[in-house]
Design a protein around this motif. Structure first.
Motif, PDB file in Angstrom:
ATOM      1  N   SER A   1       7.181  -3.977  -4.202  1.00  0.00           N
ATOM      2  CA  SER A   1       8.233  -3.448  -3.600  1.00  0.00           C
ATOM      3  C   SER A   1       7.807  -2.159  -4.482  1.00  0.00           C
ATOM      4  O   SER A   1       7.964  -1.182  -3.572  1.00  0.00           O
ATOM      5  N   TYR A   2       8.358  -2.363  -5.677  1.00  0.00           N
ATOM      6  CA  TYR A   2       8.324  -0.624  -6.258  1.00  0.00           C
ATOM      7  C   TYR A   2       7.023  -0.249  -6.317  1.00  0.00           C
ATOM      8  O   TYR A   2       6.913   1.269  -6.617  1.00  0.00           O
ATOM      9  N   ALA A   3       5.622  -0.968  -6.476  1.00  0.00           N
ATOM     10  CA  ALA A   3       4.136  -0.103  -6.354  1.00  0.00           C
ATOM     11  C   ALA A   3       3.915   0.855  -4.788  1.00  0.00           C
ATOM     12  O   ALA A   3       3.847   1.312  -5.653  1.00  0.00           O
ATOM     13  N   LEU A   4       4.881  -0.215  -4.126  1.00  0.00           N
ATOM     14  CA  LEU A   4       4.366   0.950  -2.998  1.00  0.00           C
ATOM     15  C   LEU A   4       5.660   1.897  -2.719  1.00  0.00           C
ATOM     16  O   LEU A   4       5.058   2.846  -1.824  1.00  0.00           O
ATOM     17  N   ALA A   5       6.566   1.830  -3.125  1.00  0.00           N
ATOM     18  CA  ALA A   5       7.516   3.529  -3.721  1.00  0.00           C
ATOM     19  C   ALA A   5       6.671   4.119  -4.129  1.00  0.00           C
ATOM     20  O   ALA A   5       7.107   5.218  -3.733  1.00  0.00           O
ATOM     21  N   LEU A   6       6.577   3.947  -5.324  1.00  0.00           N
ATOM     22  CA  LEU A   6       5.424   4.683  -5.782  1.00  0.00           C
ATOM     23  C   LEU A   6       4.606   5.365  -5.564  1.00  0.00           C
ATOM     24  O   LEU A   6       4.488   6.153  -5.404  1.00  0.00           O
ATOM     25  N   LYS A   7       3.785   4.445  -4.806  1.00  0.00           N
ATOM     26  CA  LYS A   7       2.191   5.327  -4.204  1.00  0.00           C
ATOM     27  C   LYS A   7       2.678   6.507  -2.936  1.00  0.00           C
ATOM     28  O   LYS A   7       2.467   7.115  -2.920  1.00  0.00           O
ATOM     29  N   ASN A   8       4.173   5.547  -2.243  1.00  0.00           N
ATOM     30  CA  ASN A   8       4.209   6.048  -0.543  1.00  0.00           C
ATOM     31  C   ASN A   8       5.147   7.645  -1.793  1.00  0.00           C
ATOM     32  O   ASN A   8       5.093   8.677  -0.410  1.00  0.00           O
ATOM     33  N   LEU A   9       6.051   7.505  -2.407  1.00  0.00           N
ATOM     34  CA  LEU A   9       6.800   8.384  -2.938  1.00  0.00           C
ATOM     35  C   LEU A   9       6.846   9.621  -3.538  1.00  0.00           C
ATOM     36  O   LEU A   9       6.686  10.449  -3.895  1.00  0.00           O
ATOM     37  N   TYR A  10       5.802   9.249  -4.759  1.00  0.00           N
ATOM     38  CA  TYR A  10       4.801   9.886  -5.488  1.00  0.00           C
ATOM     39  C   TYR A  10       3.504   9.757  -6.060  1.00  0.00           C
ATOM     40  O   TYR A  10       3.269   9.540  -7.070  1.00  0.00           O
ATOM     41  N   PRO A  11       3.181  10.198  -5.018  1.00  0.00           N
ATOM     42  CA  PRO A  11       1.473   9.775  -5.376  1.00  0.00           C
ATOM     43  C   PRO A  11       0.745  10.632  -6.039  1.00  0.00           C
ATOM     44  O   PRO A  11      -0.494  10.395  -6.169  1.00  0.00           O
ATOM     45  N   LYS A  12       1.168  11.377  -6.031  1.00  0.00           N
ATOM     46  CA  LYS A  12       1.069  12.757  -7.125  1.00  0.00           C
ATOM     47  C   LYS A  12       1.114  12.957  -8.586  1.00  0.00           C
ATOM     48  O   LYS A  12       0.793  13.809  -8.764  1.00  0.00           O
TER      49      LYS A  12
END
Length: 266
Positions: free
Chosen positions: A234-245
């Motif tokens: 869940s956190y990995a998906l959020a990190l990817k979607n919200l803060y990809p850079k």
């Protein structure tokens, strides 16, 4: 209040020629110290207004007048330091910070700003020494933030024990300080005290509407420590979607690759 409304009283009290002198000349046109003090205070007020609005050249004119009138004027030196810091003239900024502290060594606000300046330059050891002096001033209104910044310095210096101690001071000053909770979670994680790290992280999460890249990345690592695959995902998906850079997402991908033998697939 607009700059125009601040300038108008100057015209009424001092006259247009006087205002021109207080901005552009080094010789005081005043016949007594009382009027000179009024002009100095007016220049300081205008300089602060210009700094807040990002009008650096206008601010510099007033600040230079203040220093020419009173070379030991702490606020004027601090103001010029802030101006030069914002215009990228870092050597001049440091020179004026040091002058401000030379003439106002007990001024915790100036020292705090100087410490933040050093932190921004990644001179963490010097910044820590300045923040250590700031937090000694028990009457300083910004003491809580100084403790938080000192904790960040200790983290950068790989001193997690000192960071925990410092963040605890901030936490006891404000039990709902999310930066203190997250700092305690990070520092305890660095020490290998995972239960304490998780406890402070959970408290941080309880009070936070939205996670930052840093908090998500810490949450992923804590989830792995406790074998919580669902939270990791869940956190990995959020990190990817919200803060990809973000730097944290790049660190996560490297972490994932190391775990998967070089494969970064999620």
């Amino acid at each position: 209040m607009s700059v125009r409304s601040l300038i108008q009283p100057c015209l009424i009290l001092l006259g247009s020629a006087l205002l021109s002198a207080c901005v552009t000349t080094t010789d005081s046109p005043y016949s007594d110290k009382k009027n000179e003090a009024k002009a100095l205070e007016l220049s300081s007020q205008l300089a602060r207004t210009y700094i807040h609005s990002g009008e650096w050249n206008a601010a510099k004119r007033h600040l230079r007048y203040a220093i020419e009138t009173d070379p030991k004027n702490v606020e004027a030196h601090e103001g010029l330091a802030l101006v030069f810091q914002n215009t990228g003239e870092l050597e001049l900024a440091e020179k004026h910070y040091q002058s401000a502290l030379k003439y106002g060594s007990e001024n915790s606000r100036v020292r705090n700003n100087y410490a933040a300046f050093l932190f921004g330059l990644e001179r963490y050891n010097e910044a820590a020494k300045e923040f250590e002096r700031v937090v000694e001033d028990v009457l300083y209104e910004g003491r809580l933030n100084a403790f938080l910044n000192l904790g960040r310095c200790y983290e950068k210096l790989d001193r997690p024990k000192d960071a925990v101690t410092t963040y605890k001071r901030a936490y006891f000053m404000d039990k709902v300080s999310r930066p203190a909770m997250l700092g305690l979670a990070r520092s305890n994680y660095a020490l290998g005290d995972y239960p304490s790290a998780q406890a402070f992280y959970d408290e941080y999460r309880r009070l936070s509407d939205k996670q930052s890249a840093a908090s998500l990345w810490l949450g992923i690592r804590l989830a792995d420590v406790f074998g919580d695959q669902n939270t990791h995902a869940s956190y990995a998906l959020a990190l990817k979607n919200l803060y990809p850079k973000s730097r944290e997402y790049l660190e996560y991908k490297a972490y994932l690759a190391a775990q998967n033998g070089g494969d970064e697939s999620e």
